[in-house]
Scaffold this active site. Structure first.
Site, PDB file in Angstrom:
ATOM      1  N   CYS A  42       6.679   4.860 -10.174  1.00 38.68           N
ATOM      2  CA  CYS A  42       6.580   6.307 -10.360  1.00 38.68           C
ATOM      3  C   CYS A  42       6.202   6.617 -11.803  1.00 38.68           C
ATOM      4  CB  CYS A  42       7.894   6.993 -10.006  1.00 38.68           C
ATOM      5  SG  CYS A  42       7.832   8.800 -10.217  1.00 38.68           S
TER       6      CYS A  42
ATOM      7  N   PRO B 114       5.540   5.189  -0.057  1.00 35.60           N
ATOM      8  CA  PRO B 114       6.675   6.096  -0.294  1.00 35.60           C
ATOM      9  C   PRO B 114       6.224   7.328  -1.060  1.00 35.60           C
ATOM     10  CG  PRO B 114       6.751   4.241  -1.824  1.00 35.60           C
ATOM     11  CD  PRO B 114       5.633   3.957  -0.866  1.00 35.60           C
ATOM     12  N   MET B 115       6.644   8.504  -0.603  1.00 32.46           N
ATOM     13  CA  MET B 115       6.301   9.768  -1.259  1.00 32.46           C
ATOM     14  C   MET B 115       7.506  10.699  -1.192  1.00 32.46           C
ATOM     15  SD  MET B 115       2.470  10.339   0.295  1.00 32.46           S
ATOM     16  CE  MET B 115       2.974   9.831   1.951  1.00 32.46           C
ATOM     17  N   VAL B 116       7.892  11.241  -2.328  1.00 34.21           N
ATOM     18  CA  VAL B 116       9.058  12.132  -2.384  1.00 34.21           C
ATOM     19  C   VAL B 116       8.815  13.338  -1.484  1.00 34.21           C
ATOM     20  CG1 VAL B 116      10.441  13.619  -3.864  1.00 34.21           C
ATOM     21  CG2 VAL B 116       9.679  11.385  -4.704  1.00 34.21           C
TER      22      VAL B 116
ATOM     23  N   HIS C  28       0.231  -1.281  -7.158  1.00 35.42           N
ATOM     24  CA  HIS C  28      -0.680  -0.157  -7.347  1.00 35.42           C
ATOM     25  C   HIS C  28      -1.629  -0.540  -8.480  1.00 35.42           C
ATOM     26  CE1 HIS C  28      -1.137   4.497  -7.264  1.00 35.42           C
ATOM     27  NE2 HIS C  28      -2.260   3.919  -7.650  1.00 35.42           N
TER      28      HIS C  28
ATOM     29  N   GLN D  93      13.279   2.820   0.014  1.00 33.23           N
ATOM     30  CA  GLN D  93      12.974   2.716  -1.420  1.00 33.23           C
ATOM     31  C   GLN D  93      13.925   3.556  -2.274  1.00 33.23           C
ATOM     32  OE1 GLN D  93       9.633   4.542  -3.762  1.00 33.23           O
ATOM     33  NE2 GLN D  93       8.818   2.464  -3.675  1.00 33.23           N
TER      34      GLN D  93
ATOM     35  N   GLY E  90      -4.165   1.712  -3.637  1.00 29.43           N
ATOM     36  CA  GLY E  90      -5.153   2.381  -4.481  1.00 29.43           C
ATOM     37  C   GLY E  90      -6.543   2.321  -3.888  1.00 29.43           C
TER      38      GLY E  90
ATOM     39  N   ALA F  35      -1.295   6.644   0.508  1.00 29.26           N
ATOM     40  CA  ALA F  35      -0.437   7.808   0.337  1.00 29.26           C
ATOM     41  C   ALA F  35      -1.212   9.100   0.534  1.00 29.26           C
ATOM     42  CB  ALA F  35       0.221   7.775  -1.049  1.00 29.26           C
TER      43      ALA F  35
END
Length: 513
Positions: free
Chosen positions: A268, A185-187, A335, A239, A370, A393
């Site tokens: 986050c 997930p990435m904004v 992560h 998410q 990671g 990501a």
């Protein structure tokens, strides 16, 4: 400004009447003339004084209203824009989307599917008249089943089983097809077109961008802009970040018919997450996290998953995971960095702690996150940690084909440009805000743009006020930039035999040495 203007008007009125101590000054009684006398100060006509008082009252009222509106707008706008993680608020606009489908949900492998011919290419979540009234499960969205056809029951605090592979988490994971490669997930970056692009290049599953639960509930525009999907966009985890179980349940109710599970963001590490007390900063109150997860598991009709970061201390991390499992989490993304290790370039992810988690909790599927740059890292991570899957990501942002099988990946210097041209085609099919498109162009083509700075400048002129509300109108300009950049890259390859970019700064350094 208002008060300075009023003061000036008052001084002008006062100057219209001679002072009492001036020679020849005569001041009759105020009742006898249409004047208001200020005694030793001044006097002025009654009509002008009444006008002056009206202006004063109106100005004070307007000033109060403007101040209140500005304060409200600042508070709401700051929280929304900061949550989205984009610094340039001028590029925000409402994207164009298709209407939501009439059906209550999508089918997926092993389920009773909804005919795709009845659905638009991209859909948004329907608006709920009362989001707290959760709909009952229908035949169009049955309970998740495992490969053997058994239902995935919602149990809380299940603990370890005699056969870990028969836990609810593993049955749910197998019902998805056991996806091994996940887009993290990435904004503003893991939106529908990019998810579909990564799926074409080998990714098995994906997360939506992190969605702010409270804003998702209160803003129809935010819902339309930040959550879209389509029938082919599966498996998909939606998410949310939240620090209140009510907000999470209400927000998840909007999307639960369109995702395979709802994920709680507990990873986050950004400053805005600290200010809003969500993401990795909820690690300070694990009891609250347990409450949120238990409530979501009890009230939602899809599984609940979590994505976390680790503590410095191994024992605290293992206790953290145990409490999440006992709260009912079906799947846990880990992560391998702490909350303070924000920069992946400076801090390598700790695969050892992920390995310990997998060994300690065999009844919960673990997705490792990671240090994943390519398929070689994927194989090494899965072999070393024993995780069920990996997620990536930044590597996929820089190269959407990073996890593609080498035999299927094009071996050409313009491969990234071709990938972005395909992305623009997907944006045309599934429109998204301009800021998302612009971000992907820089992420994937940034190094080549660092060499051909004139093309970069041309790219940066595309976002403007005329295109704020209609991102699709900018696609021809983006395509022109891609074509121009591709021609430059191929020219370099023909003349120099070079397949890699040399940004201006690196080139100067190489020449000077």
């Amino acid at each position: 400004f208002f008060f300075v203007l009023l003061h000036d008007m008052q001084m002008q009125l006062m100057s219209q009447c001679p002072r009492p101590n001036e020679p020849g000054a005569h001041h009759p009684e105020p009742a006898a003339l249409d004047h208001v006398c200020y005694g030793a100060v001044s006097c002025a006509p009654r009509s002008e004084v009444r006008w002056h008082h009206k202006i004063t009252v109106a100005a004070v009222v307007v000033f109060a209203l403007v101040t209140a509106l500005a304060a409200f707008t600042w508070v709401q706008g700051y929280e929304l824009f900061a949550t989205l993680g984009v610094s340039n608020a001028a590029l925000r606009f409402k994207g164009a989307h298709a209407e939501p489908p009439a059906a209550s949900g999508f089918g997926r492998s092993g389920h009773s599917p909804v005919s795709h011919t009845l659905l638009p290419r991209a859909v948004v979540v329907p608006q709920r008249s009362n989001a707290r009234m959760l709909p009952m499960r229908s035949s169009l969205n049955p309970t998740p089943t495992d490969s053997a056809g058994g239902s995935v029951a919602h149990t809380r605090g299940a603990g370890a089983l005699e056969d870990p592979q028969q836990s609810k988490g593993w049955r749910f994971f197998r019902s998805l097809g056991s996806p091994k490669l996940w887009l993290a997930p990435m904004v503003d970056q893991s939106e529908l077109p990019f998810r579909m692009l990564c799926r074409e290049y080998g990714v098995d599953g994906a997360y939506t961008p992190m969605l702010h639960a409270r804003i998702f509930c209160s803003s129809k525009t935010y819902r339309k802009e930040c959550f879209t999907t389509c029938p082919e966009d599966r498996p998909l985890l939606g998410q949310f970040c939240a620090n209140d179980p009510d907000w999470l349940v209400e927000a998840a109710a909007y999307v639960q018919d369109y995702v395979d599970a709802v994920d709680l963001n507990l990873g986050c590490p950004q400053k805005i997450a600290r200010q809003g007390f969500y993401g990795a900063f909820l690690m300070e109150n694990i009891t609250l996290i347990e409450t949120i997860v238990r409530r979501a598991v009890a009230e939602l009709k899809v599984p609940v998953t979590v994505k976390i970061r680790v503590f410095d201390d191994e024992a605290r991390t293992l206790d953290y995971v145990r409490r999440l499992r006992d709260a009912g989490a079906y799947l846990i993304g880990v992560h391998g960095r702490t909350r303070d290790q924000k920069n992946s370039r400076d801090h390598r992810a700790n695969w050892d702690i992920i390995k310990r988690i997998v060994e300690e909790f065999p009844d919960v599927p673990i997705i490792a996150n990671g240090n994943i740059r390519d398929l070689k890292d994927v194989d090494e991570c899965l072999r070393y940690t024993g995780a069920a899957a990996i997620m990536s990501a930044q590597s996929l942002l820089n190269d959407p084909m990073a996890l593609q099988v080498p035999e299927e990946s094009p071996d050409s210097p313009d491969r990234l440009v071709l990938a972005m041209q395909r992305y623009l085609d997907l944006v045309e099919e599934n429109p998204v805000p301009l800021r998302m498109v612009h971000g992907h162009m820089h992420s994937a083509l940034g190094e080549w743009l660092g060499e051909f700075t004139d093309i970069r400048e041309e790219l940066n002129t595309i976002p403007n006020k005329k295109l704020r509300k209609k991102a699709v109108e900018a696609l021809p300009q983006y395509r022109a930039v891609c074509q121009k950049l591709r021609e430059r890259i191929l020219e370099v390859y023909r003349t120099e035999g070079r397949t890699y970019p040399m940004p201006v700064k690196k080139r100067q350094y190489a020449f000077s040495s």
